[in-house]
Design a protein around this motif. Sequence first.
Motif, PDB file in Angstrom:
ATOM      1  N   UNK A  77       0.800  -1.228   0.000  1.00  0.00           N
ATOM      2  CA  UNK A  77       0.000   0.000   0.000  1.00  0.00           C
ATOM      3  C   UNK A  77       0.825   1.266   0.000  1.00  0.00           C
ATOM      4  N   UNK A  78       2.154   1.139   0.094  1.00  0.00           N
ATOM      5  CA  UNK A  78       2.977   2.330   0.120  1.00  0.00           C
ATOM      6  C   UNK A  78       3.010   2.929   1.514  1.00  0.00           C
ATOM      7  N   UNK A  79       3.708   4.049   1.657  1.00  0.00           N
ATOM      8  CA  UNK A  79       3.808   4.682   2.976  1.00  0.00           C
ATOM      9  C   UNK A  79       2.447   5.134   3.478  1.00  0.00           C
ATOM     10  N   UNK A  80       2.295   5.123   4.763  1.00  0.00           N
ATOM     11  CA  UNK A  80       1.024   5.528   5.364  1.00  0.00           C
ATOM     12  C   UNK A  80       0.853   7.035   5.365  1.00  0.00           C
ATOM     13  N   UNK A  81      -0.163   7.467   6.108  1.00  0.00           N
ATOM     14  CA  UNK A  81      -0.467   8.891   6.183  1.00  0.00           C
ATOM     15  C   UNK A  81       0.628   9.601   6.972  1.00  0.00           C
ATOM     16  N   UNK A  82       1.196  10.645   6.397  1.00  0.00           N
ATOM     17  CA  UNK A  82       2.235  11.388   7.103  1.00  0.00           C
ATOM     18  C   UNK A  82       1.610  12.194   8.222  1.00  0.00           C
ATOM     19  N   UNK A  83       2.441  12.556   9.185  1.00  0.00           N
ATOM     20  CA  UNK A  83       1.950  13.354  10.316  1.00  0.00           C
ATOM     21  C   UNK A  83       1.386  14.690   9.833  1.00  0.00           C
ATOM     22  N   UNK A  84       2.056  15.272   8.834  1.00  0.00           N
ATOM     23  CA  UNK A  84       1.588  16.564   8.324  1.00  0.00           C
ATOM     24  C   UNK A  84       0.190  16.428   7.725  1.00  0.00           C
ATOM     25  N   UNK A  85      -0.076  15.322   7.017  1.00  0.00           N
ATOM     26  CA  UNK A  85      -1.401  15.106   6.430  1.00  0.00           C
ATOM     27  C   UNK A  85      -2.449  14.904   7.516  1.00  0.00           C
ATOM     28  N   UNK A  86      -2.078  14.180   8.568  1.00  0.00           N
ATOM     29  CA  UNK A  86      -3.015  13.940   9.669  1.00  0.00           C
ATOM     30  C   UNK A  86      -3.373  15.249  10.376  1.00  0.00           C
ATOM     31  N   UNK A  87      -2.351  16.081  10.632  1.00  0.00           N
ATOM     32  CA  UNK A  87      -2.605  17.351  11.316  1.00  0.00           C
ATOM     33  C   UNK A  87      -3.387  18.302  10.423  1.00  0.00           C
ATOM     34  N   UNK A  88      -3.076  18.293   9.143  1.00  0.00           N
ATOM     35  CA  UNK A  88      -3.812  19.148   8.210  1.00  0.00           C
ATOM     36  C   UNK A  88      -5.284  18.726   8.165  1.00  0.00           C
ATOM     37  N   UNK A  89      -5.514  17.415   8.147  1.00  0.00           N
ATOM     38  CA  UNK A  89      -6.875  16.907   8.110  1.00  0.00           C
ATOM     39  C   UNK A  89      -7.633  17.283   9.398  1.00  0.00           C
ATOM     40  N   UNK A  90      -6.951  17.190  10.551  1.00  0.00           N
ATOM     41  CA  UNK A  90      -7.583  17.546  11.824  1.00  0.00           C
ATOM     42  C   UNK A  90      -7.979  19.027  11.842  1.00  0.00           C
ATOM     43  N   UNK A  91      -7.096  19.876  11.315  1.00  0.00           N
ATOM     44  CA  UNK A  91      -7.407  21.309  11.261  1.00  0.00           C
ATOM     45  C   UNK A  91      -8.566  21.562  10.312  1.00  0.00           C
ATOM     46  N   UNK A  92      -8.557  20.872   9.164  1.00  0.00           N
ATOM     47  CA  UNK A  92      -9.647  21.054   8.195  1.00  0.00           C
ATOM     48  C   UNK A  92     -10.991  20.641   8.786  1.00  0.00           C
ATOM     49  N   UNK A  93     -10.988  19.555   9.553  1.00  0.00           N
ATOM     50  CA  UNK A  93     -12.233  19.107  10.188  1.00  0.00           C
ATOM     51  C   UNK A  93     -12.732  20.143  11.188  1.00  0.00           C
ATOM     52  N   UNK A  94     -11.791  20.712  11.951  1.00  0.00           N
ATOM     53  CA  UNK A  94     -12.175  21.729  12.929  1.00  0.00           C
ATOM     54  C   UNK A  94     -12.678  22.991  12.221  1.00  0.00           C
ATOM     55  N   UNK A  95     -12.026  23.355  11.114  1.00  0.00           N
ATOM     56  CA  UNK A  95     -12.466  24.515  10.333  1.00  0.00           C
ATOM     57  C   UNK A  95     -13.871  24.309   9.796  1.00  0.00           C
ATOM     58  N   UNK A  96     -14.165  23.099   9.334  1.00  0.00           N
ATOM     59  CA  UNK A  96     -15.506  22.804   8.813  1.00  0.00           C
ATOM     60  C   UNK A  96     -16.563  22.922   9.914  1.00  0.00           C
ATOM     61  N   UNK A  97     -16.232  22.446  11.119  1.00  0.00           N
ATOM     62  CA  UNK A  97     -17.176  22.563  12.237  1.00  0.00           C
ATOM     63  C   UNK A  97     -17.443  24.030  12.573  1.00  0.00           C
ATOM     64  N   UNK A  98     -16.360  24.799  12.615  1.00  0.00           N
ATOM     65  CA  UNK A  98     -16.513  26.226  12.920  1.00  0.00           C
ATOM     66  C   UNK A  98     -17.299  26.938  11.831  1.00  0.00           C
ATOM     67  N   UNK A  99     -17.052  26.545  10.571  1.00  0.00           N
ATOM     68  CA  UNK A  99     -17.745  27.192   9.456  1.00  0.00           C
ATOM     69  C   UNK A  99     -19.250  26.950   9.533  1.00  0.00           C
ATOM     70  N   UNK A 100     -19.629  25.729   9.919  1.00  0.00           N
ATOM     71  CA  UNK A 100     -21.060  25.424  10.063  1.00  0.00           C
ATOM     72  C   UNK A 100     -21.687  26.266  11.167  1.00  0.00           C
ATOM     73  N   UNK A 101     -20.951  26.413  12.279  1.00  0.00           N
ATOM     74  CA  UNK A 101     -21.461  27.261  13.363  1.00  0.00           C
ATOM     75  C   UNK A 101     -21.574  28.709  12.914  1.00  0.00           C
ATOM     76  N   UNK A 102     -20.553  29.175  12.180  1.00  0.00           N
ATOM     77  CA  UNK A 102     -20.558  30.560  11.710  1.00  0.00           C
ATOM     78  C   UNK A 102     -21.672  30.799  10.704  1.00  0.00           C
ATOM     79  N   UNK A 103     -21.928  29.797   9.865  1.00  0.00           N
ATOM     80  CA  UNK A 103     -23.004  29.930   8.869  1.00  0.00           C
ATOM     81  C   UNK A 103     -24.349  30.190   9.550  1.00  0.00           C
ATOM     82  N   UNK A 104     -24.572  29.522  10.696  1.00  0.00           N
ATOM     83  CA  UNK A 104     -25.828  29.739  11.431  1.00  0.00           C
ATOM     84  C   UNK A 104     -25.906  31.171  11.949  1.00  0.00           C
TER      85      UNK A 104
END
Length: 424
Positions: free
Chosen positions: A159-186
């Motif tokens: 399967x090749x190399x796994x998820x890099x730490x940078x990708x994991x942290x970027x994904x975590x930030x993106x998820x948090x941004x999406x949650x905040x965006x939904x709250x802000x949209x309201x």
Amino acid sequence: MDTAETDGMRAYVLHPDIQTDTDRREPEPALEEAVSLAYALPGLEVVGGEVVRLPRAHPGALFGSGKIEDLKTQLKRDEIGLVLVDGPVSPVQQRNLEKAWDVKVLDRTGLILEIFSDRARTKEGVLQVEMAHLSYQRTRLVRAWTHLERQRGGLGFIGGPGETQIEADRRAIDEQLNRLKKQLDKVVKTRELHRASRAKVPFPVVALVGYTNAGKSTLFNRLTGAEVMAKDMLFATLDPTMRQVVLPTGKKVILSDTVGFISDLPTQLVAAFRATLEEVLAADLIVHVRDISHDEAEEQAEDVEAILSDLGVDETIPVLEFWNKIDRLPADRRTTLEAQAARTDNVLAMSAWTGEGMDAVGTAIAQLADDARTRRRITVPYSDGRRRAWLHEQGVVEAESQDEAGFTLDVNWTARQEKRFRDL
């Protein structure tokens, strides 16, 4: 970094004057503004600052090794705990400077974000600041960690190399941004409902805009009798404030005080505060408050105009310019500027602090707010129900009748609303 962390911390400000920059600002006023920004962060003891002239920016540490050593001695002697660099500092440069000086280093964007974090009071403001912080952190994670090879193991043997730490942290930030965006949209939808209800009230919306510390909140308080925070400090106002005002002429308007603009405003903040600044986009009249006593009054005005353009402010919205703080000018300079303002359309010289020129301020707002709306009689075909509904939503219909041609409506609208109607 929070207020508790900065309480009592000694800070020093550096303005890098890089010769290769094509859009360099005058270094001394830029340093003065940066020091004012530092004073706006609670708890800091600002020891001083200096301009550092550089033939070019060094990619690894911004400054040359000799200057870094000189500053190291000075910072240690003065017991500095925080160095504020008035400009962009890459993550690599920040890490190297912190290691060399053994102090915390913050760039201009980081400092403004810290100030905004401390000042946000409304739910919308807090959400917007959090989103701006995360966007800022995301870019710095990417740039700081591209040299790292930390990985999380992948599944399977091929399967090749796994998820890099940078990708994991970027994904975590993106998820948090999406949650905040939904709250802000309201929150934004609620603000839109408030704006729609205001549109049904036949009062023009007047938005105060200007460079930070130009005196918008002082003018707002004088016109409304409110007690919005008004200090000789950058970003004293962060959250938008709106009040209904009866002008000296008897004219009623809704006055909106907005966050101050600043040169090199972080892109994260422009994006995050777009919802708040939509109050400006929805205004019937824009009042551009300028600190005419400032050495860089013209440059500040250009910065404000550039940000308004970036926000997409409709050119059909009329603009009044108030040349504030004339009380701070020498007598000869004041006489010259007052004469210049008198010869220029839609410009007034005044002082919100002393009250000089305030009668003319109310009259000018009332006159241009009236001029901003015109009455017309239009016919909308029966087949064009969407445009008729839009007119009613805007609250501009004063009378309506029907005949074989369709709906005949008497409307009282702004040039901006007329343009939007034509474009529907």
